[in-house]
Design an enzyme around this catalytic site. Structure first.
Site, mmCIF file in Angstrom:
data_model
loop_
_atom_site.group_PDB
_atom_site.id
_atom_site.type_symbol
_atom_site.label_atom_id
_atom_site.label_comp_id
_atom_site.label_asym_id
_atom_site.label_seq_id
_atom_site.Cartn_x
_atom_site.Cartn_y
_atom_site.Cartn_z
ATOM 1 N N LYS A 143 -6.919 -0.493 -10.210
ATOM 2 C CA LYS A 143 -7.601 -1.331 -9.213
ATOM 3 C C LYS A 143 -8.945 -0.718 -8.831
ATOM 4 C CE LYS A 143 -6.968 -3.203 -4.517
ATOM 5 N NZ LYS A 143 -7.741 -2.355 -3.594
ATOM 6 N N HIS A 172 -12.949 -3.139 -3.335
ATOM 7 C CA HIS A 172 -12.187 -2.674 -2.180
ATOM 8 C C HIS A 172 -12.547 -3.488 -0.926
ATOM 9 C CE1 HIS A 172 -9.692 1.131 -1.514
ATOM 10 N NE2 HIS A 172 -9.617 0.537 -0.352
ATOM 11 N N THR A 211 -5.363 2.912 -7.486
ATOM 12 C CA THR A 211 -6.702 2.583 -7.002
ATOM 13 C C THR A 211 -7.669 3.680 -7.434
ATOM 14 O OG1 THR A 211 -5.717 1.412 -5.153
ATOM 15 C CG2 THR A 211 -8.030 2.023 -4.920
ATOM 16 N N TYR A 244 -2.815 5.933 -4.392
ATOM 17 C CA TYR A 244 -3.996 6.771 -4.599
ATOM 18 C C TYR A 244 -3.473 8.049 -5.236
ATOM 19 C CZ TYR A 244 -6.498 3.760 -1.253
ATOM 20 O OH TYR A 244 -7.090 2.704 -0.618
ATOM 21 N N SER A 265 0.846 -1.199 0.000
ATOM 22 C CA SER A 265 0.000 0.000 0.000
ATOM 23 C C SER A 265 0.876 1.241 0.000
ATOM 24 C CB SER A 265 -0.884 0.007 1.249
ATOM 25 O OG SER A 265 -1.462 1.290 1.429
HETATM 26 C C1 LIG Z 1 -7.481 -2.846 6.461
HETATM 27 C C2 LIG Z 1 -7.508 -2.680 4.975
HETATM 28 C C3 LIG Z 1 -6.761 -1.685 4.389
HETATM 29 C C4 LIG Z 1 -6.753 -1.533 3.005
HETATM 30 N N1 LIG Z 1 -5.942 -0.593 2.450
HETATM 31 C C5 LIG Z 1 -5.933 -0.452 1.098
HETATM 32 C C6 LIG Z 1 -5.044 0.477 0.474
HETATM 33 O O1 LIG Z 1 -4.244 1.142 1.124
HETATM 34 N N2 LIG Z 1 -5.111 0.599 -0.873
HETATM 35 C C7 LIG Z 1 -5.980 -0.142 -1.652
HETATM 36 O O2 LIG Z 1 -6.011 0.001 -2.879
HETATM 37 N N3 LIG Z 1 -6.805 -1.067 -1.077
HETATM 38 C C8 LIG Z 1 -6.785 -1.229 0.251
HETATM 39 N N4 LIG Z 1 -7.603 -2.182 0.815
HETATM 40 C C9 LIG Z 1 -8.419 -3.064 -0.054
HETATM 41 C C10 LIG Z 1 -7.649 -4.336 -0.434
HETATM 42 O O3 LIG Z 1 -6.579 -4.026 -1.284
HETATM 43 C C11 LIG Z 1 -8.532 -5.371 -1.162
HETATM 44 O O4 LIG Z 1 -9.191 -4.756 -2.245
HETATM 45 C C12 LIG Z 1 -9.552 -6.068 -0.276
HETATM 46 O O5 LIG Z 1 -9.075 -6.215 1.043
HETATM 47 C C13 LIG Z 1 -9.880 -7.434 -0.877
HETATM 48 O O6 LIG Z 1 -10.826 -8.100 -0.140
HETATM 49 P P1 LIG Z 1 -10.487 -9.277 0.929
HETATM 50 O O7 LIG Z 1 -9.967 -8.605 2.135
HETATM 51 O O8 LIG Z 1 -11.830 -9.906 1.136
HETATM 52 O O9 LIG Z 1 -9.485 -10.213 0.302
HETATM 53 C C14 LIG Z 1 -7.579 -2.365 2.205
HETATM 54 C C15 LIG Z 1 -8.330 -3.382 2.809
HETATM 55 C C16 LIG Z 1 -8.284 -3.560 4.172
HETATM 56 C C17 LIG Z 1 -9.082 -4.691 4.777
#
Ligand SMILES: Cc1cc2nc3c(=O)[nH]c(=O)nc-3n(C[C@H](O)[C@H](O)[C@H](O)COP(=O)(O)O)c2cc1C
Length: 355
Positions: A226, A250, A149, A123, A101
């Site tokens: 994404k 997401h 993203t 981002y 991230s």
């Molecule tokens: C705690 C947390 C933080 C996240 N931070 C980001 C991030 O910084 N950038 C991003 O593109 N997606 C972020 N996501 C989304 C994840 O990249 C991903 O799309 C999502 O967790 C996929 O679903 P899953 O947890 O069911 O596998 C985050 C998800 C979680 C749970």
């Protein structure tokens, strides 16, 4: 996986656990992502020689032991003192793609020390100079692609974080961006979300397709988008020069009511027609889920929360346990369905409820 999750929850600070587990609104999309996999079934073939099963794959130049990647998850020192450095080590040990991230709580250079395949998620901030600086650092540290993203012009309505007045504590803050830019993430708001305030102040809600082409031109790195769910956006991404797309809602954290990613995948893959790699994330918890995604057109399948459960439960070893387990389950599922090669996985082997 469930065992890692229970151990992770037992050790986590409650606000940090809710930030990890929660989704937006009534968490319908969060639940739908997981439920979609529980509703599909797979039809095995028999009497196929499965002495050797090959899960290896290459995506945008990254060679992986299996079509599995770690989705970007911010601020991982919330769950373990080694944070993203340990996640990257677990990913490298299992031949898994690591997508760090933008808001990693370990320095990109530390993440790179693990030595595995690595991409950086971004981002697009209003301040493009910050962005270009991060890209230059990531390039120097051997990150080979950018994941931009595009589903976050504003932050989703994450009720758990509001109820907890959740803010990022100092030990888990971003180690890559100047503290002034990140300041609002650390200020708790009663009846509000520090992260939503931060997003409102720093992200560019006016982002458009032209900006993607600009970024790809300026950075010289492949740009993967994404957060695509609509086949028309997928086609547009191809036209805009994207090197790949991630079908993602997401993890149910942005638009509550958005369709489950497994339901979005087939039409998106069809629209892309193999021109660029299609990745997917959301609700993947088992090797057979990876198999189903591959069968329905995904090149690589990402997991977000599961590696963090491994991280929280056991650092790099826990991450490797989760990712290695997923790969072993995929390999077993390929053997038991009589599909020894990834290319053998086709839509015809999957039965889905009609929607
Ligand atoms: C705690 C947390 C933080 C996240 N931070 C980001 C991030 O910084 N950038 C991003 O593109 N997606 C972020 N996501 C989304 C994840 O990249 C991903 O799309 C999502 O967790 C996929 O679903 P899953 O947890 O069911 O596998 C985050 C998800 C979680 C749970």
């Amino acid at each position: 996986m469930d065992d890692y999750r229970s151990r992770a929850q037992a050790g986590a600070e409650p606000g940090a656990w809710d930030y990890l587990e929660g989704g937006a609104g009534a968490e319908r999309t969060l639940a739908a992502n997981v439920a979609a996999f529980q509703e599909v079934t797979v039809v095995p073939r028999v009497l196929v020689d499965v002495t050797t099963v090959d899960t290896a794959v290459e995506v945008c130049g990254a060679r992986l032991a299996a079509p599995i990647g770690v989705a970007p998850v911010a601020y991982q020192r919330l769950w373990h003192p080694d944070g993203e450095a340990a996640t990257a080590a677990g990913a490298a040990a299992t031949g898994t793609l690591m997508i760090a991230s933008m808001f990693a709580s370990a320095r990109y250079e530390e993440i790179a020390e693990a030595g595995g395949a690595r991409w950086l998620q971004l981002y697009v901030l209003r301040d493009r100079a910050i962005l270009l600086d991060l890209v230059a650092r990531a390039r120097a540290a051997g990150f080979t692609a950018l994941v931009v993203t595009v589903d976050t012009p504003r932050l989703g309505d994450r009720r758990r974080d509001v109820r907890n007045s959740f803010a990022i504590p100092p030990h888990a803050q971003s180690q890559n961006i100047d503290p002034e830019t990140m300041a609002l993430t650390g200020v708790p708001i009663t009846g509000g979300s520090a992260l939503a305030t931060h997003v409102g102040a720093t992200y560019d809600p006016g982002l458009r397709w032209e900006d993607i082409s600009w970024l790809a031109d300026r950075t010289g790195l492949p740009v993967v988008l994404k957060g695509i769910l609509d086949p028309s956006d997928a086609t547009r991404a191809v036209d805009a020069g994207a090197a790949g797309i991630v079908v993602s809602n997401h993890g149910g954290r942005q638009l509550d009511g958005a369709l489950a990613t497994l339901d979005a995948l087939p039409a998106v893959a069809e629209a892309v027609e193999g021109r660029i790699p299609v990745l997917v994330d959301g609700g993947v918890r088992r090797g057979v889920d990876v198999l189903v995604c591959r069968a329905l057109g995904a090149d690589v399948v990402l997991v977000g929360r599961p590696p963090v459960w491994g991280l929280a439960a056991g650092g790099a070893e826990g991450v490797a346990g989760v990712l290695g387990g997923l790969r072993a389950e995929l390999e077993l599922a390929m053997a038991l369905t009589g599909r020894p090669c990834l290319a053998d996985l086709t839509p015809a082997m999957v039965r889905r409820p009609s929607r």
